[in-house]
Enzyme design. Structure first.
Site, PDB file in Angstrom:
ATOM      1  N   GLU A  63      12.760  -2.189   1.611  1.00 40.73           N
ATOM      2  CA  GLU A  63      11.970  -1.403   1.024  1.00 40.73           C
ATOM      3  C   GLU A  63      12.558   0.145   1.222  1.00 40.73           C
ATOM      4  OE1 GLU A  63       8.876  -0.925  -0.684  1.00 40.73           O
ATOM      5  OE2 GLU A  63       9.461   1.155  -0.409  1.00 40.73           O
TER       6      GLU A  63
ATOM      7  N   ALA B 286      -9.399  -2.851  -7.397  1.00 43.99           N
ATOM      8  CA  ALA B 286      -9.943  -3.375  -8.482  1.00 43.99           C
ATOM      9  C   ALA B 286      -9.111  -4.517  -8.864  1.00 43.99           C
ATOM     10  CB  ALA B 286     -10.309  -2.532  -9.637  1.00 43.99           C
TER      11      ALA B 286
ATOM     12  N   THR C  74      -3.133  -6.274 -11.004  1.00 44.40           N
ATOM     13  CA  THR C  74      -2.427  -6.592  -9.683  1.00 44.40           C
ATOM     14  C   THR C  74      -2.702  -8.244  -9.758  1.00 44.40           C
ATOM     15  OG1 THR C  74      -2.354  -4.458  -9.147  1.00 44.40           O
ATOM     16  CG2 THR C  74      -1.719  -6.440  -7.380  1.00 44.40           C
TER      17      THR C  74
ATOM     18  N   HIS D  62      -0.738   1.428 -14.340  1.00 46.91           N
ATOM     19  CA  HIS D  62      -0.516   0.116 -14.766  1.00 46.91           C
ATOM     20  C   HIS D  62       0.506  -0.227 -15.869  1.00 46.91           C
ATOM     21  CE1 HIS D  62      -5.099  -0.143 -13.688  1.00 46.91           C
ATOM     22  NE2 HIS D  62      -4.419  -0.009 -12.575  1.00 46.91           N
TER      23      HIS D  62
ATOM     24  N   VAL E  42      17.929  -0.733  -2.012  1.00 49.45           N
ATOM     25  CA  VAL E  42      18.772  -1.815  -2.502  1.00 49.45           C
ATOM     26  C   VAL E  42      19.618  -1.036  -3.726  1.00 49.45           C
ATOM     27  CG1 VAL E  42      19.177  -3.957  -3.920  1.00 49.45           C
ATOM     28  CG2 VAL E  42      17.544  -3.688  -2.064  1.00 49.45           C
TER      29      VAL E  42
ATOM     30  N   ASN F  66       7.115   3.234  -0.270  1.00 45.50           N
ATOM     31  CA  ASN F  66       6.504   3.184   1.194  1.00 45.50           C
ATOM     32  C   ASN F  66       6.353   1.855   1.308  1.00 45.50           C
ATOM     33  OD1 ASN F  66       4.196   4.250  -0.807  1.00 45.50           O
ATOM     34  ND2 ASN F  66       3.421   2.663   0.552  1.00 45.50           N
TER      35      ASN F  66
ATOM     36  N   THR G  81      -6.883   1.214  -5.736  1.00 45.85           N
ATOM     37  CA  THR G  81      -8.377   1.264  -5.564  1.00 45.85           C
ATOM     38  C   THR G  81      -8.869  -0.197  -5.390  1.00 45.85           C
ATOM     39  OG1 THR G  81      -7.826   2.949  -7.477  1.00 45.85           O
ATOM     40  CG2 THR G  81     -10.359   2.083  -6.932  1.00 45.85           C
TER      41      THR G  81
ATOM     42  N   ASN H 157       3.940  -6.093 -12.508  1.00 49.02           N
ATOM     43  CA  ASN H 157       3.018  -5.902 -13.621  1.00 49.02           C
ATOM     44  C   ASN H 157       3.981  -5.854 -14.955  1.00 49.02           C
ATOM     45  OD1 ASN H 157       1.040  -5.566 -11.958  1.00 49.02           O
ATOM     46  ND2 ASN H 157       1.144  -3.376 -11.906  1.00 49.02           N
TER      47      ASN H 157
HETATM   48  P1  FAD Z   1       4.609  -1.601  -5.866  1.00 46.95           P
HETATM   49  O1  FAD Z   1       3.419  -1.774  -5.084  1.00 46.95           O
HETATM   50  O2  FAD Z   1       4.945  -0.528  -6.858  1.00 46.95           O
HETATM   51  O3  FAD Z   1       6.037  -1.891  -4.936  1.00 46.95           O
HETATM   52  C1  FAD Z   1       7.231  -1.769  -5.152  1.00 46.95           C
HETATM   53  C2  FAD Z   1       8.130  -1.051  -4.016  1.00 46.95           C
HETATM   54  O4  FAD Z   1       9.498  -1.424  -4.294  1.00 46.95           O
HETATM   55  C3  FAD Z   1       7.732   0.286  -3.573  1.00 46.95           C
HETATM   56  O5  FAD Z   1       7.382   0.253  -2.322  1.00 46.95           O
HETATM   57  C4  FAD Z   1       9.050   0.775  -3.889  1.00 46.95           C
HETATM   58  O6  FAD Z   1       9.510   1.660  -2.828  1.00 46.95           O
HETATM   59  C5  FAD Z   1      10.020  -0.459  -3.500  1.00 46.95           C
HETATM   60  N1  FAD Z   1      11.412  -0.084  -4.456  1.00 46.95           N
HETATM   61  C6  FAD Z   1      11.720   0.500  -5.435  1.00 46.95           C
HETATM   62  N2  FAD Z   1      13.152   0.395  -5.738  1.00 46.95           N
HETATM   63  C7  FAD Z   1      13.659   0.017  -4.640  1.00 46.95           C
HETATM   64  C8  FAD Z   1      15.053  -0.379  -4.208  1.00 46.95           C
HETATM   65  N3  FAD Z   1      15.987  -0.124  -5.120  1.00 46.95           N
HETATM   66  N4  FAD Z   1      15.276  -0.734  -2.969  1.00 46.95           N
HETATM   67  C9  FAD Z   1      14.168  -0.934  -1.963  1.00 46.95           C
HETATM   68  N5  FAD Z   1      13.085  -0.977  -2.578  1.00 46.95           N
HETATM   69  C10 FAD Z   1      12.683  -0.412  -3.622  1.00 46.95           C
HETATM   70  N6  FAD Z   1      -3.893  -2.064  -9.528  1.00 46.95           N
HETATM   71  C11 FAD Z   1      -5.002  -2.847  -9.685  1.00 46.95           C
HETATM   72  O7  FAD Z   1      -4.992  -3.812 -10.064  1.00 46.95           O
HETATM   73  N7  FAD Z   1      -6.233  -2.466  -9.468  1.00 46.95           N
HETATM   74  C12 FAD Z   1      -6.468  -1.201  -8.960  1.00 46.95           C
HETATM   75  O8  FAD Z   1      -7.616  -0.785  -8.740  1.00 46.95           O
HETATM   76  C13 FAD Z   1      -5.454  -0.130  -8.831  1.00 46.95           C
HETATM   77  N8  FAD Z   1      -5.496   1.078  -8.274  1.00 46.95           N
HETATM   78  C14 FAD Z   1      -4.300   1.675  -8.221  1.00 46.95           C
HETATM   79  C15 FAD Z   1      -4.616   2.941  -7.819  1.00 46.95           C
HETATM   80  C16 FAD Z   1      -3.482   3.821  -7.339  1.00 46.95           C
HETATM   81  C17 FAD Z   1      -3.722   5.154  -6.713  1.00 46.95           C
HETATM   82  C18 FAD Z   1      -2.394   3.438  -7.440  1.00 46.95           C
HETATM   83  C19 FAD Z   1      -0.963   4.154  -7.198  1.00 46.95           C
HETATM   84  C20 FAD Z   1      -2.238   2.146  -8.098  1.00 46.95           C
HETATM   85  C21 FAD Z   1      -3.221   1.198  -8.348  1.00 46.95           C
HETATM   86  N9  FAD Z   1      -2.965   0.067  -8.943  1.00 46.95           N
HETATM   87  C22 FAD Z   1      -3.974  -0.759  -9.110  1.00 46.95           C
HETATM   88  C23 FAD Z   1      -1.608  -0.569  -9.287  1.00 46.95           C
HETATM   89  C24 FAD Z   1      -1.154  -1.398  -8.009  1.00 46.95           C
HETATM   90  O9  FAD Z   1      -1.159  -0.783  -6.774  1.00 46.95           O
HETATM   91  C25 FAD Z   1      -0.006  -2.124  -8.567  1.00 46.95           C
HETATM   92  O10 FAD Z   1      -0.245  -3.094  -9.522  1.00 46.95           O
HETATM   93  C26 FAD Z   1       0.598  -2.898  -7.444  1.00 46.95           C
HETATM   94  O11 FAD Z   1       0.956  -2.236  -6.330  1.00 46.95           O
HETATM   95  C27 FAD Z   1       2.231  -3.441  -7.985  1.00 46.95           C
HETATM   96  O12 FAD Z   1       2.936  -4.154  -6.937  1.00 46.95           O
HETATM   97  P2  FAD Z   1       4.409  -4.322  -6.984  1.00 46.95           P
HETATM   98  O13 FAD Z   1       4.721  -5.017  -5.581  1.00 46.95           O
HETATM   99  O14 FAD Z   1       4.785  -5.023  -8.121  1.00 46.95           O
HETATM  100  O15 FAD Z   1       4.974  -2.739  -6.893  1.00 46.95           O
END
Ligand code: FAD
Length: 522
Positions: free
Chosen positions: A35, A129, A502, A456, A238, A118, A127, A490
């Protein structure tokens, strides 16, 4: 394979799903999760919405803001000067990709694009949802029976509850008013209801919101043997996925505290680093399928805030109901959300996903003395999420001659709404006006948010049934042509959707992880 090593890039809900499912199915594996951002809470990946102290919460959000993290950025020794400019600001806990400083992405047509950096990713700020995809939102190449099972598994991983705040009489009155207005136009089973959310209802009526922590579950429980097989390396970026022909051999990582780079060998690499940084990492590593970064979609969002009208609400809830609600709210003043309702996507009647959040205060300051700045019944923030139909030309592209602030090939995002979306936006705006009138008085008129606001982001690593150049990954999330390179998030969603993505992405990840586990087993 004996004791395989799995490297996971990104600690959000999707990377966490891979870690959990793989270790539960292959307990002799070793999973190392990388991370780039810091850990915010003692429990890795916990939602910052659960932090009761406002100052602590603000600090956790700032720590997630990558190049825009002010004091925290300076404490890491990264020079100041990368500030947010112009009219767009990022949501708390996130940072704009096009932030205007040195090494900023170029996203004029998608200006609100943002990310979180983070432990827990955006999942520490979301949020929560969690509606399920329906009708044409679903993947055409996965049979309904299997899909329904995957969605159930995803709900369990995310601690989804479909009836959070269901006992709120105020929430119920809002539903009744919306049902009066829209009920007759909606198909059976897709009417006004409570919004499923990821979180655990607490005895005092509040909710402990879910983050990557609940997905990781036993992996971060020191007393569970699986935790010995799991390692989370935060502040570790990474830089490259290393390849030997069509096989991945591991990842080159950089410790952001020391600057030191090292190679970590892996049998499987899972890239779940969000819809912009995952394709960027693949591109930087020389993995460049034709569809990579293309077919970008999100949800155009039309929002408004409405002050609830006492007379209208009084038809379905009593003054005593309101008192009970306010007393419950006073127990958890740190969390402004008290009830969440929705009208789900249905086809063809209602191609929108509507979210209605009941809160005690407006999300923006109101001058004391202005109409409705004090409103005893409170407010609703309402949003219509819409579809964006996938097109090749909506894309993030990369330029190796222009490094971004992290030294990766910089991003340019090109994106446009077409007549198809404009028509649905006009329809959604008209419905939002009707919803507002049914509930009370607008204190913020319906408006279309700037492109990128939904957070999204989909399609940039899209899945497909065949390797015909229009997809990056196969139906099990493996990059076409690479036997041990898996992608998640996504970005894999190839369809035009309106719902929050999500839950769907976790379901897709469960399928991908099971396939990897099955292959490791053989
Ligand atoms: P992320 O949660 O984005 O995690 C990716 C991680 O990869 C990050 O921590 C990043 O630092 C890390 N990363 C990137 N590049 C590198 C690298 N090269 N090396 C190491 N680490 C790296 N979705 C919903 O379905 N419902 C909701 O209600 C909703 N509300 C939201 C409200 C807010 C304010 C926000 C910010 C997002 C919301 N979302 C919601 C979206 C939801 O949070 C995301 O769909 C979900 O977190 C995606 O998960 P993920 O693991 O694919 O990516």
């Amino acid at each position: 394979m004996s004791n395989p090593t799995i490297a996971i890039v990104g600690s959000g809900p999707i990377g966490s799903t891979y870690a959990r499912v793989l270790l539960e199915q292959v307990p002799n594996a070793r999973v190392v999760m990388f991370e780039a951002g810091p850990q915010l809470t003692d429990v890795p990946g916990e939602s910052v919405r659960n932090i009761p102290d406002p100052a602590e919460k603000a600090r956790a959000r700032e720590m997630s803001q990558g190049p825009q993290a002010g004091a925290y950025r300076e404490s890491l020794g990264i020079p100041a000067g990368t500030v947010t400019e112009g009219m767009f600001t990022a949501r708390q806990g996130t940072h704009l990709l096009d932030f205007g400083g040195a090494g900023s992405a170029h996203a004029l047509s998608f200006p609100a694009a943002a990310a979180a950096t983070n432990v827990g990713g955006q999942g520490a700020h979301w949020t929560c949802a969690t509606p399920s995809p329906a009708f044409s939102e679903k993947l055409p190449f996965i049979a309904d029976d299997e899909w329904d099972g995957l969605i159930e598994d995803a709900k369990q991983l995310l601690h989804v509850h479909s009836a959070a705040f269901a006992d709120s009489k105020v929430g119920e009155a809002i539903r009744s008013l919306l049902d009066e207005e829209f009920g007759a136009e909606l198909p059976d089973g897709y009417g006004v209801g409570t919004l499923p959310v990821a979180g655990d209802p607490q005895p005092d009526g509040s909710v402990r919101w879910a983050g990557a922590d609940v997905v990781l579950g036993p992996l971060i429980d020191k007393d569970n043997p699986l935790s010995k097989q799991f390692e989370l390396r935060y502040l570790t970026l990474v830089r490259r996925v290393e390849l030997d022909g069509q096989r991945v051999t591991g990842v080159t990582v950089q410790d952001l505290r020391t600057g030191e780079a090292s190679f970590v060998a892996a049998d499987i690499v899972v890239v779940a680093a969000d819809a912009f940084r995952s394709p960027q990492l693949l591109w930087a590593s020389g993995v460049r399928p034709q569809a990579l970064g293309h077919y970008l979609t999100e949800h155009p969002v039309v929002i408004s805030t409405v002050a609830l009208d006492a007379e209208k609400m009084g038809r379905f809830a009593t003054d005593e109901d309101l008192k009970v609600e306010l007393a419950r709210r006073a127990l958890n003043s740190a969390d402004p959300v008290a009830a969440v309702n929705r009208i789900p996507f249905s086809e063809p009647e209602h191609p929108f996903s509507v979210q209605v959040m009941y809160t005690e205060t407006t999300p923006f300051p109101m001058e004391p003395g202005t109409p409705y700045s004090e409103n005893r019944w409170g407010y609703v923030n309402m949003g219509y999420g819409l579809r964006k139909h996938p097109r090749f030309e909506d894309a993030v592209t990369f330029d190796e001659n222009e490094p971004d602030y992290r030294g990766f090939p910089n991003m340019t995002i090109d994106y446009a709404l077409t007549e198809r979306e404009e028509t649905e936006i006009a329809q959604a705006t008209e419905r939002l006006r009707r919803a507002g009138k049914a509930l009370g008085v607008f204190v913020a008129e319906p408006r279309l948010m700037p492109n990128g606001s939904s957070l999204h982001y989909q399609g940039t690593l899209r899945m497909g049934a065949t390797d015909d150049g229009t997809s990056v990954a196969d139906p099990w999330s493996k990059v076409w042509g690479y036997e041990n390179l898996v992608v998640g998030g996504n970005a894999l969603i190839p369809t035009a959707t309106a719902m929050n993505p999500t839950l769907m992405s976790v379901a897709i990840a469960v399928r991908g992880a099971r396939k990897v586990a099955e292959e490791l087993g053989s």
